[in-house]
Design a protein around this motif. Structure first.
Motif, PDB file in Angstrom:
ATOM      1  N   MET A   1       0.776  -1.208  -0.025  1.00  0.00           N
ATOM      2  CA  MET A   1      -0.131   0.068   0.163  1.00  0.00           C
ATOM      3  C   MET A   1       0.770   1.333  -0.280  1.00  0.00           C
ATOM      4  N   ALA A   2       0.403   2.167  -0.968  1.00  0.00           N
ATOM      5  CA  ALA A   2       1.141   3.506  -1.012  1.00  0.00           C
ATOM      6  C   ALA A   2       1.054   4.187   0.145  1.00  0.00           C
ATOM      7  N   ASP A   3       2.070   4.896   0.604  1.00  0.00           N
ATOM      8  CA  ASP A   3       2.054   5.802   1.980  1.00  0.00           C
ATOM      9  C   ASP A   3       1.404   7.089   1.709  1.00  0.00           C
ATOM     10  N   MET A   4       0.766   7.649   2.756  1.00  0.00           N
ATOM     11  CA  MET A   4      -0.048   9.056   2.600  1.00  0.00           C
ATOM     12  C   MET A   4       1.218   9.815   2.484  1.00  0.00           C
ATOM     13  N   GLU A   5       0.974  10.975   1.863  1.00  0.00           N
ATOM     14  CA  GLU A   5       2.096  11.994   1.781  1.00  0.00           C
ATOM     15  C   GLU A   5       1.268  13.353   1.422  1.00  0.00           C
TER      16      GLU A   5
ATOM     17  N   LYS B   1      -8.191   2.295   6.316  1.00  0.00           N
ATOM     18  CA  LYS B   1      -7.264   1.850   7.557  1.00  0.00           C
ATOM     19  C   LYS B   1      -7.751   2.431   8.608  1.00  0.00           C
TER      20      LYS B   1
ATOM     21  N   ASP C   1      -6.575  10.330  -4.118  1.00  0.00           N
ATOM     22  CA  ASP C   1      -6.069  11.554  -3.360  1.00  0.00           C
ATOM     23  C   ASP C   1      -7.432  12.451  -2.927  1.00  0.00           C
TER      24      ASP C   1
ATOM     25  N   LYS D   1      -2.143  12.691  -0.658  1.00  0.00           N
ATOM     26  CA  LYS D   1      -1.820  11.526  -1.491  1.00  0.00           C
ATOM     27  C   LYS D   1      -2.155  10.384  -0.726  1.00  0.00           C
ATOM     28  N   ASN D   2      -2.965   9.601  -1.655  1.00  0.00           N
ATOM     29  CA  ASN D   2      -3.248   8.213  -1.097  1.00  0.00           C
ATOM     30  C   ASN D   2      -4.321   8.165   0.266  1.00  0.00           C
ATOM     31  N   TYR D   3      -4.882   9.293   0.393  1.00  0.00           N
ATOM     32  CA  TYR D   3      -5.846   9.621   1.498  1.00  0.00           C
ATOM     33  C   TYR D   3      -6.869   8.182   1.340  1.00  0.00           C
TER      34      TYR D   3
ATOM     35  N   GLN E   1      -6.734   5.028   0.975  1.00  0.00           N
ATOM     36  CA  GLN E   1      -6.190   4.048   1.829  1.00  0.00           C
ATOM     37  C   GLN E   1      -5.985   4.323   3.187  1.00  0.00           C
ATOM     38  N   ALA E   2      -5.420   5.648   3.474  1.00  0.00           N
ATOM     39  CA  ALA E   2      -5.336   5.864   4.912  1.00  0.00           C
ATOM     40  C   ALA E   2      -6.874   6.017   5.606  1.00  0.00           C
TER      41      ALA E   2
END
Length: 220
Positions: free
Chosen positions: A1-5, A217, A36, A209-211, A213-214
């Motif tokens: 999973m890509a990390d949030m940034e 979770k 995003d 970025k990648n919100y 997935q965050a």
């Protein structure tokens, strides 16, 4: 999973001649994906809507001059001009009632009652120096229809969502409006360190970025 940034987006100076959705599309579109969230500073949204006034156009009354003395110096309502501007938007006697009840509530250990009763502008108004140049000599009100603005951004950019946020360097993070499907509490935590730069940085837009997935979770 890509990390949030968190990715700040640099723009030119924005004015009331700009449309915030058009600006975000111009400066952020190439870096926004379907997972995003686009966040934008509420004061900048308000400026593009023309929601501001100059102190010299106000005449603080006795009530504003007295009530501002009960507000901590770091607050936008601590000046008579900021207080009068907010009172003009929400009503003088509503503010007076909120101040009386809020003061009494503090004696029983309950904080924040004034802002609950005084109306949205009590919390959102930015006094002079509280926003980006060249509008740092203006009092800036809260934006109109922040939820609608967020929905427009989401639809235009095709992202997971959008939010209008009121964040400062004092670790105060408030979500003013979001598009559907977002978690305001999670967004407030993500933005707590104020990634926006409304002064010389000219970065009033931040892509999370990648919100998606965050959030999935965090919600289990």
């Amino acid at each position: 999973m890509a990390d949030m940034e968190l990715v700040p987006v640099r723009t030119r100076i924005l004015t009331d001649n700009d449309n915030i959705v058009d600006i975000i599309e111009k400066y952020a579109k190439g870096n926004v994906g379907p997972n995003d969230v686009i966040s934008v500073a509420e004061s900048v949204v308000a400026i593009t809507q023309g929601r501001m006034t100059r102190p010299e156009d106000l005449k603080p009354g006795l009530l504003a001059r007295v009530m501002c003395r009960f507000v901590p110096q770091k607050g936008s309502l601590s000046s008579a001009y900021g207080m009068q501007a907010a009172m003009n938007m929400e009503g003088e006697w509503r503010f007076f009632f909120a101040m009386v009840v809020g003061t009494l509530a503090k004696f029983v250990g309950k904080n924040g009652v004034f802002y609950e009763l005084a109306g949205e502008q009590a919390a959102l108004i930015d006094d002079v120096t509280g926003t980006m140049p060249p509008f740092d000599k203006h009092i800036v009100f809260g934006p109109l229809d922040p939820v609608g603005v967020a929905e427009q951004i989401k639809q235009r950019l095709g992202c997971f969502g959008a939010t209008v946020a009121d964040v400062n360097d004092l670790k105060r993070s408030r979500i003013v409006g979001t598009s559907s499907g977002l978690n305001p509490d999670l967004l407030a935590k993500i933005l707590i360190d104020n990634p926006f730069g409304n002064a010389s940085q000219k970065t009033p837009i931040v892509i999370i970025k990648n919100y998606a997935q965050a959030q999935a979770k965090a919600l289990g």
